[in-house]
Design a protein around this motif. Structure first.
Motif, PDB file in Angstrom:
ATOM      1  N   ILE A 107     -34.876   8.591  -7.153  1.00  0.00           N
ATOM      2  CA  ILE A 107     -36.297   8.621  -6.774  1.00  0.00           C
ATOM      3  C   ILE A 107     -36.502   9.497  -5.552  1.00  0.00           C
ATOM      4  O   ILE A 107     -37.474  10.260  -5.464  1.00  0.00           O
ATOM      5  CB  ILE A 107     -36.826   7.196  -6.530  1.00  0.00           C
ATOM      6  CG1 ILE A 107     -36.804   6.381  -7.821  1.00  0.00           C
ATOM      7  CG2 ILE A 107     -38.231   7.238  -5.933  1.00  0.00           C
ATOM      8  CD1 ILE A 107     -37.681   6.923  -8.923  1.00  0.00           C
ATOM      9  N   ASP A 108     -35.586   9.424  -4.591  1.00  0.00           N
ATOM     10  CA  ASP A 108     -35.688  10.282  -3.400  1.00  0.00           C
ATOM     11  C   ASP A 108     -35.647  11.752  -3.786  1.00  0.00           C
ATOM     12  O   ASP A 108     -36.399  12.578  -3.230  1.00  0.00           O
ATOM     13  CB  ASP A 108     -34.566   9.963  -2.413  1.00  0.00           C
ATOM     14  CG  ASP A 108     -34.780   8.653  -1.672  1.00  0.00           C
ATOM     15  OD1 ASP A 108     -35.920   8.159  -1.658  1.00  0.00           O
ATOM     16  OD2 ASP A 108     -33.790   8.115  -1.121  1.00  0.00           O
ATOM     17  N   GLN A 118     -54.921   8.995  -1.595  1.00  0.00           N
ATOM     18  CA  GLN A 118     -54.401   9.676  -2.779  1.00  0.00           C
ATOM     19  C   GLN A 118     -55.403  10.640  -3.403  1.00  0.00           C
ATOM     20  O   GLN A 118     -55.090  11.300  -4.396  1.00  0.00           O
ATOM     21  CB  GLN A 118     -53.972   8.640  -3.824  1.00  0.00           C
ATOM     22  CG  GLN A 118     -52.844   7.730  -3.359  1.00  0.00           C
ATOM     23  CD  GLN A 118     -51.614   8.520  -2.947  1.00  0.00           C
ATOM     24  OE1 GLN A 118     -51.100   9.346  -3.711  1.00  0.00           O
ATOM     25  NE2 GLN A 118     -51.128   8.278  -1.740  1.00  0.00           N
ATOM     26  N   LEU A 155     -43.710   6.174  -7.961  1.00  0.00           N
ATOM     27  CA  LEU A 155     -42.261   6.326  -8.101  1.00  0.00           C
ATOM     28  C   LEU A 155     -41.499   5.297  -7.269  1.00  0.00           C
ATOM     29  O   LEU A 155     -40.524   4.695  -7.749  1.00  0.00           O
ATOM     30  CB  LEU A 155     -41.848   7.742  -7.706  1.00  0.00           C
ATOM     31  CG  LEU A 155     -42.345   8.867  -8.619  1.00  0.00           C
ATOM     32  CD1 LEU A 155     -42.050  10.227  -8.002  1.00  0.00           C
ATOM     33  CD2 LEU A 155     -41.724   8.760 -10.005  1.00  0.00           C
ATOM     34  N   LYS A 156     -41.936   5.081  -6.031  1.00  0.00           N
ATOM     35  CA  LYS A 156     -41.241   4.139  -5.149  1.00  0.00           C
ATOM     36  C   LYS A 156     -41.357   2.703  -5.655  1.00  0.00           C
ATOM     37  O   LYS A 156     -40.499   1.862  -5.345  1.00  0.00           O
ATOM     38  CB  LYS A 156     -41.805   4.235  -3.732  1.00  0.00           C
ATOM     39  CG  LYS A 156     -41.569   5.565  -3.036  1.00  0.00           C
ATOM     40  CD  LYS A 156     -40.126   5.733  -2.609  1.00  0.00           C
ATOM     41  CE  LYS A 156     -39.942   6.972  -1.745  1.00  0.00           C
ATOM     42  NZ  LYS A 156     -38.537   7.163  -1.315  1.00  0.00           N
ATOM     43  N   ARG A 160     -43.296  14.415 -15.158  1.00  0.00           N
ATOM     44  CA  ARG A 160     -43.552  13.053 -14.714  1.00  0.00           C
ATOM     45  C   ARG A 160     -42.516  12.124 -15.326  1.00  0.00           C
ATOM     46  O   ARG A 160     -41.889  12.441 -16.350  1.00  0.00           O
ATOM     47  CB  ARG A 160     -44.950  12.582 -15.127  1.00  0.00           C
ATOM     48  CG  ARG A 160     -45.120  12.420 -16.634  1.00  0.00           C
ATOM     49  CD  ARG A 160     -46.382  11.689 -17.014  1.00  0.00           C
ATOM     50  NE  ARG A 160     -46.514  11.589 -18.460  1.00  0.00           N
ATOM     51  CZ  ARG A 160     -45.916  10.663 -19.202  1.00  0.00           C
ATOM     52  NH1 ARG A 160     -45.143   9.756 -18.629  1.00  0.00           N
ATOM     53  NH2 ARG A 160     -46.086  10.639 -20.501  1.00  0.00           N
ATOM     54  N   CYS A 195     -38.969  12.692  -5.495  1.00  0.00           N
ATOM     55  CA  CYS A 195     -40.079  12.742  -4.534  1.00  0.00           C
ATOM     56  C   CYS A 195     -40.025  13.973  -3.627  1.00  0.00           C
ATOM     57  O   CYS A 195     -41.033  14.335  -3.022  1.00  0.00           O
ATOM     58  CB  CYS A 195     -40.101  11.476  -3.678  1.00  0.00           C
ATOM     59  SG  CYS A 195     -40.642   9.983  -4.542  1.00  0.00           S
ATOM     60  N   SER A 196     -38.860  14.583  -3.543  1.00  0.00           N
ATOM     61  CA  SER A 196     -38.709  15.729  -2.634  1.00  0.00           C
ATOM     62  C   SER A 196     -39.224  17.027  -3.238  1.00  0.00           C
ATOM     63  O   SER A 196     -39.290  18.046  -2.556  1.00  0.00           O
ATOM     64  CB  SER A 196     -37.232  15.901  -2.256  1.00  0.00           C
ATOM     65  OG  SER A 196     -36.462  16.333  -3.371  1.00  0.00           O
ATOM     66  N   ASN A 217     -46.426  12.685 -10.639  1.00  0.00           N
ATOM     67  CA  ASN A 217     -46.532  11.269 -10.257  1.00  0.00           C
ATOM     68  C   ASN A 217     -46.889  11.205  -8.782  1.00  0.00           C
ATOM     69  O   ASN A 217     -46.544  12.103  -8.014  1.00  0.00           O
ATOM     70  CB  ASN A 217     -45.198  10.518 -10.428  1.00  0.00           C
ATOM     71  CG  ASN A 217     -44.740  10.386 -11.850  1.00  0.00           C
ATOM     72  OD1 ASN A 217     -43.844  11.099 -12.279  1.00  0.00           O
ATOM     73  ND2 ASN A 217     -45.328   9.452 -12.570  1.00  0.00           N
ATOM     74  N   THR A 218     -47.519  10.119  -8.383  1.00  0.00           N
ATOM     75  CA  THR A 218     -47.666   9.864  -6.955  1.00  0.00           C
ATOM     76  C   THR A 218     -46.360   9.258  -6.436  1.00  0.00           C
ATOM     77  O   THR A 218     -45.618   8.605  -7.175  1.00  0.00           O
ATOM     78  CB  THR A 218     -48.814   8.881  -6.684  1.00  0.00           C
ATOM     79  OG1 THR A 218     -48.545   7.639  -7.343  1.00  0.00           O
ATOM     80  CG2 THR A 218     -50.141   9.439  -7.160  1.00  0.00           C
ATOM     81  N   GLU A 219     -46.100   9.458  -5.164  1.00  0.00           N
ATOM     82  CA  GLU A 219     -44.923   8.841  -4.555  1.00  0.00           C
ATOM     83  C   GLU A 219     -45.050   7.319  -4.575  1.00  0.00           C
ATOM     84  O   GLU A 219     -44.035   6.618  -4.715  1.00  0.00           O
ATOM     85  CB  GLU A 219     -44.755   9.345  -3.127  1.00  0.00           C
ATOM     86  CG  GLU A 219     -43.472   8.867  -2.455  1.00  0.00           C
ATOM     87  CD  GLU A 219     -43.215   9.542  -1.120  1.00  0.00           C
ATOM     88  OE1 GLU A 219     -42.472   8.957  -0.301  1.00  0.00           O
ATOM     89  OE2 GLU A 219     -43.745  10.642  -0.898  1.00  0.00           O
ATOM     90  N   TYR A 228     -54.318  14.336  -4.146  1.00  0.00           N
ATOM     91  CA  TYR A 228     -53.399  14.461  -5.279  1.00  0.00           C
ATOM     92  C   TYR A 228     -54.160  14.452  -6.595  1.00  0.00           C
ATOM     93  O   TYR A 228     -53.941  15.295  -7.475  1.00  0.00           O
ATOM     94  CB  TYR A 228     -52.368  13.325  -5.254  1.00  0.00           C
ATOM     95  CG  TYR A 228     -51.623  13.158  -6.561  1.00  0.00           C
ATOM     96  CD1 TYR A 228     -50.526  13.955  -6.865  1.00  0.00           C
ATOM     97  CD2 TYR A 228     -52.034  12.216  -7.503  1.00  0.00           C
ATOM     98  CE1 TYR A 228     -49.859  13.819  -8.071  1.00  0.00           C
ATOM     99  CE2 TYR A 228     -51.372  12.068  -8.708  1.00  0.00           C
ATOM    100  CZ  TYR A 228     -50.288  12.873  -8.981  1.00  0.00           C
ATOM    101  OH  TYR A 228     -49.634  12.737 -10.177  1.00  0.00           O
TER     102      TYR A 228
END
Length: 362
Positions: free
Chosen positions: A237-238, A349, A252-253, A204, A241-242, A247-249, A352
């Motif tokens: 971040i991209d 969510q 992060l975004k 994370r 996230c991939s 972490n949740t997206e 997750y």
């Protein structure tokens, strides 16, 4: 139909998801806290740029092991299910840390351990015997030189990695690696992510905090708002996230928004309705970022934790948080809880967070 036993953490979590959002505006939660963070010491063996706890030289007011035993007894009586053992500095600088943590396990509490990992290799046997539900290890660089630049310790990466791998080779794999996303280490984060994926650990990141950790870094905000940094941040971040992340997206975004805004409060903050923090001197706080401004009493005052939790002072602190009078933060352990309890994100969510809970408690 099978019912969820009332003495389980799962039952408490289901109850929290119903009652906390409904009671948020009353500033007195309808349930006792579910999670406690115990900060056992102010001593530290790092020299991090991102905080100044390590400069503290006053350790004479720290609770004794007997005091901590009494705190744990009260937490157990109040319905706490999980204790995260951590420190303002480094937990393993306290000689009786394992004695205190074993006491909590003997009381039937689930425990996690938060460490910088620098001396973890000395305590492999004790950690295996303790067998916490998770060990959270801070690691901000995949290189000794950058590690030293960020945390002020030579050969730090090699030392932390050695401890992590020793644990894994001895059969312990409930390891979570965490990094603070700073202007210095964007290139390192995908490397750390890949390392964790390869080794079967979770990974994370948390945003660099401009306030908190005993230091005011607001003067650095402009560095985090340049076009060059923000472009590089988007790309990093991209990448994160991939692949699998702890972490949740959504979190992060939103890091970019936190860096861009002086005050970032996108969601209601439920920290004072869900968690309780005991500081090294026994002060009881509802928010680790607000620290002394969120203190509702002291464990040595003669008042029980439940009395403090439901006190007028606690209500006042929660009201300040609800009205966003606190320094804004985007610390992952707080922000992810706010996402989890947010009516806006709760349903989407849920898979997750269920998966995360099963991994931790299963």
């Amino acid at each position: 139909m099978k019912y969820i036993p009332k003495n389980t953490f799962l039952y408490r979590e289901v109850t929290n998801h119903i009652t906390i959002p409904l009671g948020f505006k009353k500033d007195i939660p309808p349930v006792s806290p579910s999670v406690a963070g115990l900060f056992l010491t102010k001593k530290c063996n790092s020299r991090c740029k991102i905080c100044e706890y390590w400069k503290n030289k006053n350790f004479h007011d720290e609770l004794t092991s007997k005091d901590w035993f009494e705190v744990i007894d009260q937490l157990k009586e109040s319905g706490i299910k999980i204790i995260n053992f951590t420190a303002d500095g480094e937990i393993f600088t306290r000689k009786d840390a394992f004695e205190i943590m074993h006491y909590a396990k003997q009381k039937g509490l689930q425990i996690s351990v938060n460490t910088n990992g620098l001396v973890m290799d000395r305590y492999i046997d004790q950690l295996l015997n303790l067998n916490p539900m998770q060990i959270q290890i801070s690691l901000d660089a995949f290189d000794d030189n950058l590690y030293e630049s960020i945390r002020g310790v030579s050969h730090g990466f090699s030392r932390v990695k050695q401890g992590i791998m020793d644990l894994k080779h001895r059969g312990y794999n409930k390891i979570s690696v965490g990094s603070v996303l700073t202007i210095d280490n964007l290139d390192e984060l995908p490397l750390l992510q890949n390392f964790c994926i390869e080794q079967g650990f979770t990974y994370r990141v948390t945003a660099f905090q401009f306030q908190g950790f005993n230091v005011d870094n607001r003067q650095l905000r402009n560095l985090y708002r340049t076009k060059g940094f923000l472009h590089k941040l988007d790309k990093t971040i991209d990448v994160l996230c991939s692949k699998p992340m702890n972490n949740t997206e959504i979190y992060l975004k939103a890091i970019k928004n936190y860096y861009l805004e002086d005050k970032y409060h996108p969601l209601d903050c439920i920290v004072g309705h869900h968690k309780i923090f005991i500081l090294p001197d026994g002060d009881v706080s509802l928010c680790n970022m607000m620290r002394k401004n969120a203190v509702i009493g002291n464990v040595l005052s003669g008042h029980s934790l439940i009395e403090l939790w439901t006190s007028e002072r606690a209500k006042e602190v929660r009201r300040d948080i609800r009205l966003k009078k606190c320094p804004s933060c985007w610390l992952s352990c707080f922000a992810e809880d706010n996402i989890r309890f947010s009516p806006r994100h709760m349903i989407t969510q849920l898979p997750y967070f269920v998966k995360k809970a099963v991994r931790l408690l299963g």
